[in-house]
Design an enzyme around this catalytic site. Sequence first.
Site, mmCIF file in Angstrom:
data_model
loop_
_atom_site.group_PDB
_atom_site.id
_atom_site.type_symbol
_atom_site.label_atom_id
_atom_site.label_comp_id
_atom_site.label_asym_id
_atom_site.label_seq_id
_atom_site.Cartn_x
_atom_site.Cartn_y
_atom_site.Cartn_z
ATOM 1 N N ARG A 164 4.533 -16.813 -36.255
ATOM 2 C CA ARG A 164 3.176 -16.593 -36.765
ATOM 3 C C ARG A 164 2.932 -17.400 -38.036
ATOM 4 N NH1 ARG A 164 -1.391 -12.911 -36.290
ATOM 5 N NH2 ARG A 164 -0.462 -11.885 -34.486
ATOM 6 N N GLU B 4 -4.444 -6.237 -41.500
ATOM 7 C CA GLU B 4 -3.718 -7.330 -42.145
ATOM 8 C C GLU B 4 -4.583 -8.417 -42.783
ATOM 9 O OE1 GLU B 4 0.284 -8.002 -39.675
ATOM 10 O OE2 GLU B 4 -1.478 -7.763 -38.409
#
Length: 770
Positions: free
Chosen positions: A320, A722
Amino acid sequence: MNAPETMIPATACGRSHPHESARAQVCGRAAYVDDLPELQGTLHAAPVKSPVAHGRLLGLEADEALAMPGVVGLVTAADIPGDRRFAVAAHDEPILPDGEVEYLGQVVALVVADTPQRARAAAQAVRCRIEPLPAILTIEEALQAGSHVLPPVVVRRGDPDAALAAAPERLSGEFTVGGQEHFYLEGQIAYAIPEEQDGWHVYSSTQHPGEVQHWIARALGIDDHQVRVECRRMGGGFGGKETQAGHMAVWAALAARKLGRPVKLRLERLDDMLVTGKRHNFLYRYEVGFERDGRIRALKVMLASQCGFSADLSGPVNDRAVFHVDNAYFLEHVEITSYRCKTHTQSNTAFRGFGGPQGMIVTEALLGDIARHLGLDPLVVRQRNFYGPAPRHQTHYGMTVEDNIAPELVARLAADARYEARRERIAQWNARHPVLKRGLALTPVKFGISFTATFFNQAGALVNVYGDGTVQVNHGGTEMGQGLHTKVCQIVADELGVPFERVRVTASDTSKVPNASATAASSGTDLNGRAAQFAARQIRQRLAEFVAREQQVDAAGVVFAGGKVITPKQTLDFAQVAHRAYLARVQLWSDGFYATPKIHYDKHTLSGRPFYYFAYGAAVTEVVIDTLTGENRVVAVDILHDVGRSINPALDIGQIEGGFVQGMGWLTTEELVWDRQGKLLTHAPSTYKIPATGDLPAHWRVSLWPEANREDNVFGSKAVGEPPFMLAISVYEALRDAVAAVAPEDRRPVVLHAPATPESVMRAVQARRG
């Protein structure tokens, strides 16, 4: 196939309902694992920890500990009846070591006693006989030794070498960003209860009950259906309880199996910080070529992360990071090399953002450097590099950016926050003040929403309607304070047309919704909310058909709203309809299932469409630094964030504020320090400093972007857990802007290692002056 969005008018969604447990939490009546009544005969376990970072475990001297009052046993690797390694993909982490220890603080055994205090005292009395071995403790040492938990990964697009060579301007740089302790309010804990016929009921403070169930079953050598894992709520998780809560549960279950009694394992804060992993710290090296207007032509960047002694989630975390190097910017010619470094330290793990912050910050930093090199405003440089229409609309991993609102959102925030006027005012201030320097930065966020492991993008839910018209919901997600259960209740309430107060949620439980994914990747509401909505929709359709048959009307014309069931002939109470449907043998419960559409991803090439959509946002941060001491302060923050059509604005704003402050802590005060023996020195609130209320800025404004999600997501919402964390990169860039003001004529990159503690800021200031 997804059902069409309901046409029932929303009365619960879109409103700021209080958190479903708020009253109970304020009154002290919300039970966490350690609040549950203990069964008679419950024992308590405490860890015996390795005192060295690397060595051969020769044996344990436990006679003194076993002779202490209340001590009933010692659990070692020899007591594991099943697989001796945790059931993780890499299969590289022992449950309890029997040959080699690989970090200082690694749990090598468990002492079990009749009280937590006696167990902990006895654990301290156990002596580990270990033959020391050389230890690798830093990223640099790991790179030199070629020490990796997983193979390096390279993602390349275009011809970055040729484009660099042809670029009119070039810069290179190197800096580091530290890790971060999760510092959840409720520490790691599990309570394992043996049941009949080798069944197990385990209470776990976990973000992933299904994984805990699987780990326990493999360790005990039994089937999954023999293990039931339950979690009503957590006192915070932030990723630290995605995998690593499983360790506590397995250890507690092993102790309970050996001794035949319930066992609770609750780590005290010091042990929690020594035993568990953190956010991955990163080392960056980059070379960038660009035009004289600031537009990037080519980028080569190395990301090296400290993973610790085992892989844990380091693979997807680092993947990621690779995905999010672009942030909101088009990178035509790019090469990203990712090293997953093995060190003899705690195994680092998931943390809010899951590698995204570590990927974004390097590009934000080099764009700031480009702006200073060219004498341009950093915001102008950022805007010139944004994704745009074709051909500037595809990421380096092959996903087309179809919902790009970053340019418009950033322009709106810059205008609302008076960015240009403030930059001019700050420049005038800095010209007059030799000691205190101010800095200002506006940075965007484009964060992909979905698990990159595609199979995790699924969820189930169970909705029960009772004869009195009340509703109970169970789903596979977990509540860690973020408000997931509240939002799911709102969604179900609107789907059935009943008041929010008539819907109640129950504990996450592997015996109700099996094979549930972790509550992570900001996908909790997207997945579980949609699954619960589909379950409720099926019940509503059955009730509509029942009423339509009774009244000889079209079922499509039956409306559920305000606790009423409305037909062309009559208005009935929902409770009345539910009771009559029960008497008529209509099924009043249903399951629901949802799988995220459109996504696909090749983990070998790191290419495809790993994300369903992107969440966007931007923050303007103003800071001031003292150039004589390095002390610094955030004085003003303006945020405009994209949550789509908000299900619960109060919860969403709370997540934005909390995420930003936690990100600010990562980049300013939260410093993790190990000594040369591999011991974590910052292992308590006295030495590890999270932001406090006094660190909040005097000017603090959060606004929500008004547009609904362009993808078909529940209520038109977007994930919010997030993405706001990365808004805090504006703090880091504002600090670098202030450091640059010490010598405004200096066009070199500003080297500021994060966290930007006073010492780190002071070193950057001195380098600028030098």
